[in-house]
Scaffold this active site. Structure first.
Site, PDB file in Angstrom:
ATOM      1  N   HIS A  63       0.880  -1.166   0.000  1.00 41.60           N
ATOM      2  CA  HIS A  63       0.000   0.000   0.000  1.00 41.60           C
ATOM      3  C   HIS A  63       0.916   1.214   0.000  1.00 41.60           C
ATOM      4  O   HIS A  63       1.668   1.438   0.945  1.00 41.60           O
ATOM      5  CB  HIS A  63      -0.857  -0.062   1.280  1.00 41.60           C
TER       6      HIS A  63
ATOM      7  N   ASP B 249      -5.633  11.778  -1.838  1.00 44.92           N
ATOM      8  CA  ASP B 249      -5.055  12.104  -0.535  1.00 44.92           C
ATOM      9  C   ASP B 249      -3.569  12.321  -0.750  1.00 44.92           C
ATOM     10  O   ASP B 249      -2.842  11.410  -1.148  1.00 44.92           O
ATOM     11  CB  ASP B 249      -5.294  10.951   0.449  1.00 44.92           C
TER      12      ASP B 249
ATOM     13  N   GLU C 243     -14.320   5.246   4.973  1.00 45.77           N
ATOM     14  CA  GLU C 243     -13.289   4.402   4.347  1.00 45.77           C
ATOM     15  C   GLU C 243     -12.838   3.326   5.336  1.00 45.77           C
ATOM     16  O   GLU C 243     -11.649   3.024   5.415  1.00 45.77           O
ATOM     17  CB  GLU C 243     -12.114   5.270   3.875  1.00 45.77           C
TER      18      GLU C 243
HETATM   19  C1  MUC Z   1      -4.864   8.617   5.530  1.00 44.66           C
HETATM   20  O1  MUC Z   1      -4.071   9.545   5.646  1.00 44.66           O
HETATM   21  O2  MUC Z   1      -6.016   8.914   5.250  1.00 44.66           O
HETATM   22  C2  MUC Z   1      -6.485   6.057   5.058  1.00 44.66           C
HETATM   23  C3  MUC Z   1      -6.780   5.308   3.954  1.00 44.66           C
HETATM   24  C4  MUC Z   1      -5.577   4.950   3.381  1.00 44.66           C
HETATM   25  O3  MUC Z   1      -5.408   4.321   2.360  1.00 44.66           O
HETATM   26  O4  MUC Z   1      -4.566   5.455   4.127  1.00 44.66           O
HETATM   27  C5  MUC Z   1      -5.092   6.058   5.270  1.00 44.66           C
HETATM   28  C6  MUC Z   1      -4.370   7.236   5.794  1.00 44.66           C
HETATM   29 MG    MG Z   2      -5.549  11.055   4.919  1.00 45.35          MG
END
Ligand code: MUC
Ligand code: MG
Length: 383
Positions: free
Chosen positions: A23, A199, A330
């Site tokens: 990831h 993000d 999420e």
């Molecule tokens: C984040 O910063 O949001 C949340 C979903 C993902 O894939 O990473 C996290 C961290």
């Molecule tokens: Mg985030």
């Protein structure tokens, strides 16, 4: 004063659970999660579980699995033993008095306490948090394999399975030009079928964000999470003012405490808050941040730190008590892990996560799996 439900024992363990694929985020790639699982016993025999997960050790913020376990074992547990397990506010105040910061660690203990006490009453945790207002939430998935074709394959499969039609892309590790190309290719592949989020996890400065976010929006992105550093509230304000009617700017790392929320609200610096139980310091404090959002006409999003079903279910309980000005959630952590530590996962029906019922946080621990992933048994070291 009599203590009606004394807290008898608190234990924390670090698990190591591989992810189904690497990831990739702006600050690095992970191939396992190391959640800290807390078990808390009340003197009446009731027990509860809590969790705090970080991403990439202390890469997402200052806390790491090791620091969380250390704070619990040495400061938070000793502060709470013998205290009244039904007095959540006092328990939080005592943890604050004995230990500054360490919000993730406190959240894991508070979840376990609320789980144990609500099981004592035979009630779902959400009943102690204000009652359920939402039964299900649209569930996002993060495309973060780093490869366009793999990301598209993953998205198509999840659309076919009716699991996800909101996709978040993690950007900021490569050049902004490469990110725009990557996001545009995915957006073309999913056109008309999905909602898209990016993000940046704080990776850009203000001018990079001002230059490249309009291109992301042109490609089809409608929600932009933490494009700039946590401290860069001025840039968030400018981006919200200039892009806010084409896409929503969402604060994540910037919004931890209720005071952060007030500051962002006053400055009109974001249209959405990503709520995360760990960074706020527990379920009750998540509601405090959500209350500021509601008062300031800011929407919320049910964020994750990629927890197992324990932390995800606890988050689901508090999210289920909030108002309906939201962008879904999420809480897909359990699906990113090769295995989980509960007997049954929260169901996903028609792209929506069904928010749990049942006593406590509504999931039951599989003790054999807890043992199997326990770092102390496997003899592994820090991530
Ligand atoms: C984040 O910063 O949001 C949340 C979903 C993902 O894939 O990473 C996290 C961290
Ligand atoms: Mg985030």
């Amino acid at each position: 004063m009599t203590v009606s439900h004394p807290i008898e024992r608190i234990e924390a363990r670090i698990l190591d659970i591989p992810t189904i694929r690497p990831h990739k985020l702006s600050f690095g790639a992970i191939s396992r999660q190391s959640p800290v699982i807390v078990q808390l016993w009340l003197a009446n025999g009731a027990t509860g579980f809590g969790e705090a997960a970080t991403i990439g050790g202390p890469s997402w913020n200052e806390e790491s699995p090791e620091s969380i376990k250390h704070a619990i074992d040495n400061y938070l547990a000793p502060a709470l033993i013998g205290q009244d397990g039904s007095a959540f506010g006092s328990a939080l105040a005592r943890m604050d008095a004995f230990c500054k910061g360490n919000h993730f660690a406190k959240s894991a203990v508070e979840i376990a306490l609320i789980d144990a006490y609500s099981r004592t009453l035979g009630l779902p945790a959400y009943q102690l948090l204000g009652g359920k207002r939402i039964k299900s939430l649209p569930l996002a998935w993060t495309l973060a394999s780093g490869d366009v074709n793999k990301d598209l394959e993953e998205a198509q499969l999840r659309l076919e399975q009716k699991r996800h039609r909101i996709f978040k892309m993690k950007i900021g590790a490569r050049s902004p030009e490469q990110d725009v190309a990557h996001v545009s290719q995915i957006a073309r592949g999913l056109q008309g079928k999905a909602t898209l989020t990016v993000d940046v996890n704080q990776a850009w400065d203000g001018s990079t964000a001002r230059r490249f976010l309009p291109q992301m929006i042109d490609a089809g992105v409608t929600l932009i999470e933490q494009p700039v550093a946590k401290w860069n509230v001025e840039a968030l304000k400018t981006l919200s003012a200039t892009l806010g009617d084409r896409a929503s700017i969402m604060a994540d790392e910037t919004v931890c405490s209720p005071q952060d929320a007030m500051m962002l609200a006053r400055g009109q610096a974001s249209q959405v808050f990503s709520l995360k139980v760990a960074k706020h310091g527990g379920l009750l404090r998540t509601r405090e941040v959500a209350a500021v959002a509601e008062a300031a006409d800011i929407a919320w999003y049910g964020g994750t730190m990629l927890e197992t079903s324990v932390g995800s279910a606890a988050s689901a309980h508090v999210f289920s008590t909030l108002g309906n000005k939201h962008h879904g959630c999420e809480l897909f952590g359990p699906q990113l892990l090769v295995d989980d530590i509960v007997t049954e996962l929260m169901p996903i029906v028609d792209f929506e996560l069904q928010l749990p019922d049942g006593p406590g946080i509504g999931v039951e621990i599989d003790l054999a799996k807890l043992e199997r992933f326990d770092r102390a048994r496997a003899g592994l070291t820090a991530s």
